[in-house]
Design an enzyme around this catalytic site. Sequence first.
Site, PDB file in Angstrom:
ATOM      1  N   HIS A 180      -9.377  14.262   1.239  1.00 31.17           N
ATOM      2  CA  HIS A 180      -8.749  15.351   0.481  1.00 31.17           C
ATOM      3  C   HIS A 180      -9.163  16.684   1.104  1.00 31.17           C
ATOM      4  O   HIS A 180     -10.347  16.893   1.368  1.00 31.17           O
ATOM      5  CB  HIS A 180      -9.254  15.376  -0.971  1.00 31.17           C
ATOM      6  CG  HIS A 180      -8.889  14.188  -1.801  1.00 31.17           C
ATOM      7  ND1 HIS A 180      -7.849  14.213  -2.706  1.00 31.17           N
ATOM      8  CD2 HIS A 180      -9.429  12.952  -1.883  1.00 31.17           C
ATOM      9  CE1 HIS A 180      -7.784  13.043  -3.326  1.00 31.17           C
ATOM     10  NE2 HIS A 180      -8.730  12.257  -2.845  1.00 31.17           N
ATOM     11  N   GLY A 220     -13.965   7.149  -8.165  1.00 36.32           N
ATOM     12  CA  GLY A 220     -12.608   7.498  -8.591  1.00 36.32           C
ATOM     13  C   GLY A 220     -11.544   7.283  -7.540  1.00 36.32           C
ATOM     14  O   GLY A 220     -10.459   7.860  -7.626  1.00 36.32           O
ATOM     15  N   HIS A 238      -8.505   8.065   2.822  1.00 39.78           N
ATOM     16  CA  HIS A 238      -7.913   9.408   2.883  1.00 39.78           C
ATOM     17  C   HIS A 238      -8.967  10.468   2.667  1.00 39.78           C
ATOM     18  O   HIS A 238      -9.928  10.266   1.924  1.00 39.78           O
ATOM     19  CB  HIS A 238      -6.779   9.566   1.855  1.00 39.78           C
ATOM     20  CG  HIS A 238      -7.144   9.135   0.466  1.00 39.78           C
ATOM     21  ND1 HIS A 238      -7.176   7.799   0.088  1.00 39.78           N
ATOM     22  CD2 HIS A 238      -7.493   9.840  -0.630  1.00 39.78           C
ATOM     23  CE1 HIS A 238      -7.524   7.713  -1.184  1.00 39.78           C
ATOM     24  NE2 HIS A 238      -7.741   8.942  -1.635  1.00 39.78           N
ATOM     25  N   CYS A 273       0.834  -1.200   0.000  1.00 38.35           N
ATOM     26  CA  CYS A 273       0.000   0.000   0.000  1.00 38.35           C
ATOM     27  C   CYS A 273       0.875   1.259   0.000  1.00 38.35           C
ATOM     28  O   CYS A 273       1.711   1.450   0.883  1.00 38.35           O
ATOM     29  CB  CYS A 273      -0.932  -0.014   1.210  1.00 38.35           C
ATOM     30  SG  CYS A 273      -1.815   1.537   1.438  1.00 38.35           S
TER      31      CYS A 273
HETATM   32  P1  5GP Z   1      -8.152   9.161  -4.715  1.00 36.62           P
HETATM   33  O1  5GP Z   1      -8.210   9.242  -6.212  1.00 36.62           O
HETATM   34  O2  5GP Z   1      -7.892   7.751  -4.253  1.00 36.62           O
HETATM   35  O3  5GP Z   1      -9.324   9.804  -4.021  1.00 36.62           O
HETATM   36  O4  5GP Z   1      -6.899  10.042  -4.286  1.00 36.62           O
HETATM   37  C1  5GP Z   1      -5.601   9.583  -4.295  1.00 36.62           C
HETATM   38  C2  5GP Z   1      -4.709  10.790  -4.342  1.00 36.62           C
HETATM   39  O5  5GP Z   1      -3.392  10.380  -4.024  1.00 36.62           O
HETATM   40  C3  5GP Z   1      -4.640  11.477  -5.711  1.00 36.62           C
HETATM   41  O6  5GP Z   1      -5.080  12.824  -5.604  1.00 36.62           O
HETATM   42  C4  5GP Z   1      -3.166  11.368  -6.098  1.00 36.62           C
HETATM   43  O7  5GP Z   1      -2.689  12.521  -6.747  1.00 36.62           O
HETATM   44  C5  5GP Z   1      -2.490  11.147  -4.755  1.00 36.62           C
HETATM   45  N1  5GP Z   1      -1.265  10.373  -4.846  1.00 36.62           N
HETATM   46  C6  5GP Z   1      -1.061   9.233  -5.579  1.00 36.62           C
HETATM   47  N2  5GP Z   1       0.182   8.780  -5.400  1.00 36.62           N
HETATM   48  C7  5GP Z   1       0.794   9.649  -4.543  1.00 36.62           C
HETATM   49  C8  5GP Z   1       2.117   9.694  -3.982  1.00 36.62           C
HETATM   50  O8  5GP Z   1       2.978   8.843  -4.239  1.00 36.62           O
HETATM   51  N3  5GP Z   1       2.371  10.733  -3.150  1.00 36.62           N
HETATM   52  C9  5GP Z   1       1.453  11.691  -2.848  1.00 36.62           C
HETATM   53  N4  5GP Z   1       1.829  12.666  -2.007  1.00 36.62           N
HETATM   54  N5  5GP Z   1       0.200  11.661  -3.354  1.00 36.62           N
HETATM   55  C10 5GP Z   1      -0.129  10.661  -4.193  1.00 36.62           C
HETATM   56 ZN    ZN Z   2      -2.378   1.375   3.617  1.00 30.42          ZN
END
Ligand code: 5GP
Ligand code: ZN
Length: 115
Positions: A103, A94, A101, A5
Amino acid sequence: MDNDCLFCRIANRQLKADIVEEADGLLAFKDIHPQAPTHMLIIPIEHIPSVAQLTERHTLLIGNAIHMANRIAKEHQLSQTGYRLVVNCGLQAGQSVDHFHVHLLGGRKMLWPPG
Ligand code: 5GP
Ligand code: ZN
């Protein structure tokens, strides 16, 4: 800790991230592909795949995640202009990283409904 992860590896400092705050079993760091002038992610240190896996055991943790987001928003002068907290859950929403997490987005005008 789930070794496969991405966010567990960030939480355990195996992968680099721009960390903003760590407290109460939570970590906040800058999103690598920011979608707004301020774009942070707030994650639990514990591996929880998505918001759907949260239980009553996590009530305090979730509350603290919101408090942390509010605190960071205030530090970034977003309290007056406003900001958005987003939790994506599953494919259609998405979610791309399977570690819960929140945002925190701010610093620009947001649209509604989201895409
Ligand atoms: P999701 O699409 O799952 O709601 O959000 C995942 C977020 O993680 C995305 O906004 C993406 O830009 C961010 N993200 C993906 N990989 C990394 C990483 O390696 N480091 C950081 N700081 N953010 C990441
Ligand atoms: Zn995890």
